[in-house]
Design a protein around this motif. Sequence first.
Motif, PDB file in Angstrom:
ATOM      1  N   ARG A   1      41.533  -2.581  21.991  1.00  0.00           N
ATOM      2  CA  ARG A   1      41.904  -3.648  21.046  1.00  0.00           C
ATOM      3  C   ARG A   1      42.226  -4.932  21.792  1.00  0.00           C
ATOM      4  O   ARG A   1      42.839  -4.906  22.847  1.00  0.00           O
ATOM      5  N   PHE A   2      41.801  -6.020  21.170  1.00  0.00           N
ATOM      6  CA  PHE A   2      42.158  -7.363  21.614  1.00  0.00           C
ATOM      7  C   PHE A   2      42.928  -7.989  20.460  1.00  0.00           C
ATOM      8  O   PHE A   2      42.830  -7.520  19.326  1.00  0.00           O
ATOM      9  N   PRO A   3      43.675  -9.068  20.707  1.00  0.00           N
ATOM     10  CA  PRO A   3      44.288  -9.758  19.564  1.00  0.00           C
ATOM     11  C   PRO A   3      43.198 -10.104  18.555  1.00  0.00           C
ATOM     12  O   PRO A   3      42.066 -10.433  18.933  1.00  0.00           O
ATOM     13  N   LEU A   4      43.535 -10.033  17.263  1.00  0.00           N
ATOM     14  CA  LEU A   4      42.498 -10.164  16.233  1.00  0.00           C
ATOM     15  C   LEU A   4      41.917 -11.572  16.112  1.00  0.00           C
ATOM     16  O   LEU A   4      40.848 -11.753  15.545  1.00  0.00           O
ATOM     17  N   LYS A   5      42.631 -12.560  16.618  1.00  0.00           N
ATOM     18  CA  LYS A   5      42.075 -13.925  16.632  1.00  0.00           C
ATOM     19  C   LYS A   5      42.207 -14.476  18.050  1.00  0.00           C
ATOM     20  O   LYS A   5      43.186 -14.175  18.743  1.00  0.00           O
ATOM     21  N   ILE A   6      41.254 -15.337  18.431  1.00  0.00           N
ATOM     22  CA  ILE A   6      41.322 -15.955  19.760  1.00  0.00           C
ATOM     23  C   ILE A   6      42.636 -16.747  19.890  1.00  0.00           C
ATOM     24  O   ILE A   6      43.248 -16.798  20.946  1.00  0.00           O
ATOM     25  N   ALA A   7      43.095 -17.319  18.774  1.00  0.00           N
ATOM     26  CA  ALA A   7      44.339 -18.103  18.804  1.00  0.00           C
ATOM     27  C   ALA A   7      45.552 -17.246  19.165  1.00  0.00           C
ATOM     28  O   ALA A   7      46.577 -17.770  19.573  1.00  0.00           O
ATOM     29  N   TYR A   8      45.443 -15.923  19.016  1.00  0.00           N
ATOM     30  CA  TYR A   8      46.552 -15.042  19.378  1.00  0.00           C
ATOM     31  C   TYR A   8      46.438 -14.548  20.827  1.00  0.00           C
ATOM     32  O   TYR A   8      47.323 -13.856  21.319  1.00  0.00           O
ATOM     33  N   CYS A   9      45.300 -14.875  21.508  1.00  0.00           N
ATOM     34  CA  CYS A   9      45.147 -14.510  22.927  1.00  0.00           C
ATOM     35  C   CYS A   9      45.922 -15.505  23.770  1.00  0.00           C
ATOM     36  O   CYS A   9      46.735 -15.132  24.618  1.00  0.00           O
ATOM     37  N   THR A  10      45.641 -16.777  23.561  1.00  0.00           N
ATOM     38  CA  THR A  10      46.332 -17.815  24.331  1.00  0.00           C
ATOM     39  C   THR A  10      47.729 -18.029  23.726  1.00  0.00           C
ATOM     40  O   THR A  10      48.042 -17.488  22.668  1.00  0.00           O
ATOM     41  N   ASP A  11      48.538 -18.831  24.406  1.00  0.00           N
ATOM     42  CA  ASP A  11      49.934 -18.973  23.992  1.00  0.00           C
ATOM     43  C   ASP A  11      50.065 -19.427  22.541  1.00  0.00           C
ATOM     44  O   ASP A  11      49.384 -20.354  22.103  1.00  0.00           O
ATOM     45  N   ASN A  12      50.937 -18.760  21.808  1.00  0.00           N
ATOM     46  CA  ASN A  12      51.158 -19.068  20.393  1.00  0.00           C
ATOM     47  C   ASN A  12      52.532 -18.549  20.013  1.00  0.00           C
ATOM     48  O   ASN A  12      53.135 -17.754  20.746  1.00  0.00           O
ATOM     49  N   ALA A  13      53.042 -18.991  18.874  1.00  0.00           N
ATOM     50  CA  ALA A  13      54.392 -18.576  18.473  1.00  0.00           C
ATOM     51  C   ALA A  13      54.372 -17.327  17.600  1.00  0.00           C
ATOM     52  O   ALA A  13      55.379 -16.612  17.518  1.00  0.00           O
ATOM     53  N   ALA A  14      53.233 -17.019  16.971  1.00  0.00           N
ATOM     54  CA  ALA A  14      53.181 -15.832  16.101  1.00  0.00           C
ATOM     55  C   ALA A  14      53.519 -14.575  16.900  1.00  0.00           C
ATOM     56  O   ALA A  14      54.254 -13.692  16.436  1.00  0.00           O
ATOM     57  N   MET A  15      53.008 -14.516  18.141  1.00  0.00           N
ATOM     58  CA  MET A  15      53.274 -13.316  18.961  1.00  0.00           C
ATOM     59  C   MET A  15      54.764 -13.201  19.290  1.00  0.00           C
ATOM     60  O   MET A  15      55.278 -12.088  19.448  1.00  0.00           O
ATOM     61  N   ILE A  16      55.455 -14.315  19.358  1.00  0.00           N
ATOM     62  CA  ILE A  16      56.898 -14.300  19.648  1.00  0.00           C
ATOM     63  C   ILE A  16      57.647 -13.768  18.411  1.00  0.00           C
ATOM     64  O   ILE A  16      58.601 -13.003  18.537  1.00  0.00           O
ATOM     65  N   GLY A  17      57.155 -14.143  17.234  1.00  0.00           N
ATOM     66  CA  GLY A  17      57.746 -13.632  15.988  1.00  0.00           C
ATOM     67  C   GLY A  17      57.535 -12.125  15.864  1.00  0.00           C
ATOM     68  O   GLY A  17      58.422 -11.392  15.424  1.00  0.00           O
ATOM     69  N   ALA A  18      56.352 -11.651  16.275  1.00  0.00           N
ATOM     70  CA  ALA A  18      56.076 -10.205  16.230  1.00  0.00           C
ATOM     71  C   ALA A  18      56.993  -9.477  17.209  1.00  0.00           C
ATOM     72  O   ALA A  18      57.643  -8.487  16.858  1.00  0.00           O
ATOM     73  N   ALA A  19      57.068  -9.988  18.440  1.00  0.00           N
ATOM     74  CA  ALA A  19      57.915  -9.336  19.459  1.00  0.00           C
ATOM     75  C   ALA A  19      59.363  -9.269  18.985  1.00  0.00           C
ATOM     76  O   ALA A  19      60.028  -8.243  19.143  1.00  0.00           O
ATOM     77  N   ALA A  20      59.846 -10.350  18.375  1.00  0.00           N
ATOM     78  CA  ALA A  20      61.240 -10.394  17.917  1.00  0.00           C
ATOM     79  C   ALA A  20      61.508  -9.299  16.889  1.00  0.00           C
ATOM     80  O   ALA A  20      62.530  -8.604  16.943  1.00  0.00           O
TER      81      ALA A  20
END
Length: 341
Positions: free
Chosen positions: A292-311
């Motif tokens: 699996r890769f992040p579902l959008k290219i925008a989630y591969c490079t730095d973004n805040a959505a991934m920080i919300g998921a991690a939290a």
Amino acid sequence: MLILAIETSCDETAASVVEDGTKVLSNVIASSRSAFETSGGVIPEEAAREQVTCILPVLQQTLSQADVSPDRLDALAVTRGPGLLGSLLVGTTAARTLARLWEKPLIGVHHTLGHLSSVWLETSQADEPAFPLMTLSASGGHTDLWYRTSHTTGYLLGRTRDDAAGEAFDKGAAMLGLPYPGGPSIAKAAEGGATDAFAFPHPLKKEDTLDFSYSGLKTSLRYLLRDLTGDVPLRDVAASYQAAICEHLIDRIVLALKRHPEAREVHITGGVSANLALRSMLREAIPDRVIRFPLKIAYCTDNAAMIGAAAEFIVREQRGRAFEPFETAATLPIEKAILRP
Ligand code: KG4
Ligand code: ZN
């Protein structure tokens, strides 16, 4: 939980509203990257100054796109490190101020844990990844191979001893006269090029380790360019160099899977996971594995959505500890965020 997340660890000013660690209600990013195309990298002082001007408009846009008012939020989350200190401080100061003003709890997130969580964004409950799994996180600042037993427990199988994989792209691009960031520009230059036109070394191939090393590849490119005469066949050089970077990542994963056949999935995250050549080479190398890769290219490079998921996952797995006060830190060992099972 409904979380407003902020990420400003490098040159980007990013904010996102994420529900339950997977549903992205809005994801806004302002980047001053184009200003650094010719400088070969980000100039920290300039990036931070730009972020100070961007942060409030980005936050306003994030809330309005999600159609969420602050009173509906359950918590705020912010990248606490590692990264450029001036940039991190813009994000953490904004997050601390708003958390106090709105009387919401605040979760400090390790940047790499954000990347590791990016694969969950926009997955449905029926399609959630299953532990134990292996995650390679490869960006401009780190190249880490993880064995993970849950979101916040696991151990590092290997990491780079010198340059990160993204750094090999960035430094290689600078040598080839291509713009920063190097990953996308080398990928573009490599289109139609022959991957076997030039031989690059296989780092650490003979050593019994799952570590990475990229400084040798970069040096070989320098010597290759010095010794090439006549017209430099740019696309062949770019394709061969890109393939060598990817092969090194893949041979570590293949070796790690031999040691841990019970790993149920393989995840690739971080800026380098946007690389399409890497994706197809990996699928060819381990055709029988769930990749699996992040579902959008925008989630591969730095973004805040991934920080919300991690939290979200930190709260689920670490409960009250998630809301402990934290310091903003340019250097932050990942072992602080992911605990040994
Ligand atoms: O995760 P990221 O956005 O920021 C850091 O945490 O460093 O990763 C940025 C890195 C840069 O080195 C960039 O050259 C690389 O990811 N990158 C890529 C691609 N897009 C970004 N590398 C290879 N192929 C790409 N398509
Ligand atoms: Zn990153």
